[in-house]
Enzyme design. Structure first.
Site, short mmCIF file in Angstrom:
data_model
loop_
_atom_site.label_atom_id
_atom_site.label_comp_id
_atom_site.label_asym_id
_atom_site.label_seq_id
_atom_site.Cartn_x
_atom_site.Cartn_y
_atom_site.Cartn_z
N HIS A 134 -11.45 -48.89 -60.36
CA HIS A 134 -10.43 -50.06 -61.14
C HIS A 134 -11.15 -51.22 -61.24
O HIS A 134 -11.69 -51.72 -60.22
CB HIS A 134 -9.26 -50.19 -60.22
CG HIS A 134 -8.23 -49.23 -60.16
ND1 HIS A 134 -7.21 -49.11 -60.71
CD2 HIS A 134 -8.10 -48.02 -59.23
CE1 HIS A 134 -6.26 -47.93 -60.52
NE2 HIS A 134 -6.90 -47.27 -59.48
N ASP A 151 -5.95 -49.43 -68.11
CA ASP A 151 -4.87 -49.12 -67.16
C ASP A 151 -3.69 -49.08 -67.96
O ASP A 151 -3.22 -50.33 -68.47
CB ASP A 151 -4.97 -49.43 -65.89
CG ASP A 151 -4.03 -48.67 -64.88
OD1 ASP A 151 -2.94 -48.41 -65.20
OD2 ASP A 151 -4.51 -48.47 -63.81
N ILE A 152 -2.70 -48.26 -68.04
CA ILE A 152 -1.39 -48.24 -68.87
C ILE A 152 -0.70 -49.24 -67.92
O ILE A 152 0.52 -49.64 -68.43
CB ILE A 152 -1.07 -47.03 -69.01
CG1 ILE A 152 -0.11 -46.98 -70.47
CG2 ILE A 152 -0.27 -46.17 -68.00
CD1 ILE A 152 -0.86 -47.24 -71.54
N HIS A 163 -11.97 -42.57 -60.16
CA HIS A 163 -12.01 -43.69 -61.04
C HIS A 163 -12.07 -45.01 -60.21
O HIS A 163 -11.98 -45.02 -59.01
CB HIS A 163 -10.74 -43.71 -61.72
CG HIS A 163 -9.52 -43.47 -61.06
ND1 HIS A 163 -8.91 -42.33 -60.30
CD2 HIS A 163 -8.72 -44.71 -60.29
CE1 HIS A 163 -7.93 -42.72 -59.69
NE2 HIS A 163 -7.64 -43.93 -59.78
N GLU A 223 -3.16 -40.84 -56.84
CA GLU A 223 -2.19 -40.29 -57.93
C GLU A 223 -2.83 -39.35 -58.91
O GLU A 223 -2.47 -38.40 -59.21
CB GLU A 223 -1.46 -41.53 -58.70
CG GLU A 223 -0.52 -41.19 -59.81
CD GLU A 223 -0.22 -42.32 -60.74
OE1 GLU A 223 -0.06 -42.06 -61.98
OE2 GLU A 223 -0.36 -43.34 -60.38
#
Ligand code: 5GP
Length: 128
Positions: free
Chosen positions: A95, A29-30, A93, A88
């Site tokens: 995490h 994750d960025i 997905h 978002e």
């Protein structure tokens, strides 16, 4: 239009890849909550996690398992949090977040700012 995550899978947007199979992709994750925070996605572009069919859904957890095991070993965290949350990006997905306290997984917290070199170093340690 392809989601930002599909563009990552296609290599059109760069990512720090952790693992890949024919059906799934995992990358850092960025905007990480903790060093090692990883996103696991299906290559199939489905918005809502529970709209994935049973095989894709169960396969995604099994794919995530090996990443989480390595993440725990590499980071020395107590457990790896497995979180499905967020509105978002409209591409399902999971995490995976190294966790020592429950507050480590508070998404309202300020995210870490890591340099490309730091991302690269973490990715090379977590890579399967
Ligand atoms: P959510 O849908 O879970 O609220 O947010 C999507 C997650 O994807 C966020 O944690 C965000 O930091 C991450 N993210 C969004 N765009 C990118 C991107 O281009 N690259 C990477 N590596 N992560 C992203």
């Amino acid at each position: 239009m392809a989601s930002i995550f599909s563009k990552i899978v296609a290599g059109e947007i760069p990512s720090y890849k952790i693992a890949e199979s024919d059906k799934y992709y995992a990358f850092l994750d960025i905007n990480p909550l903790a060093a090692g925070h990883t996103l696991v996605i299906p290559k199939q572009e489905v918005d809502y996690f529970y709209d994935l069919d049973d095989d894709m859904l169960s396969g995604m957890i099994i794919f995530a398992k090996e990443i989480a095991q390595k993440m725990k070993a590499v980071t020395g965290c107590k457990k790896v949090a497995t979180v499905v949350l967020g509105l978002e990006v409209a591409h399902a997905h999971i995490h995976l977040i190294p966790m020592n306290n429950e507050s480590d997984v508070d998404f309202r917290r300020e995210k870490l700012k890591l340099t490309p070199e730091e991302f690269q170093e973490i990715a090379s340690k977590l890579k399967l």
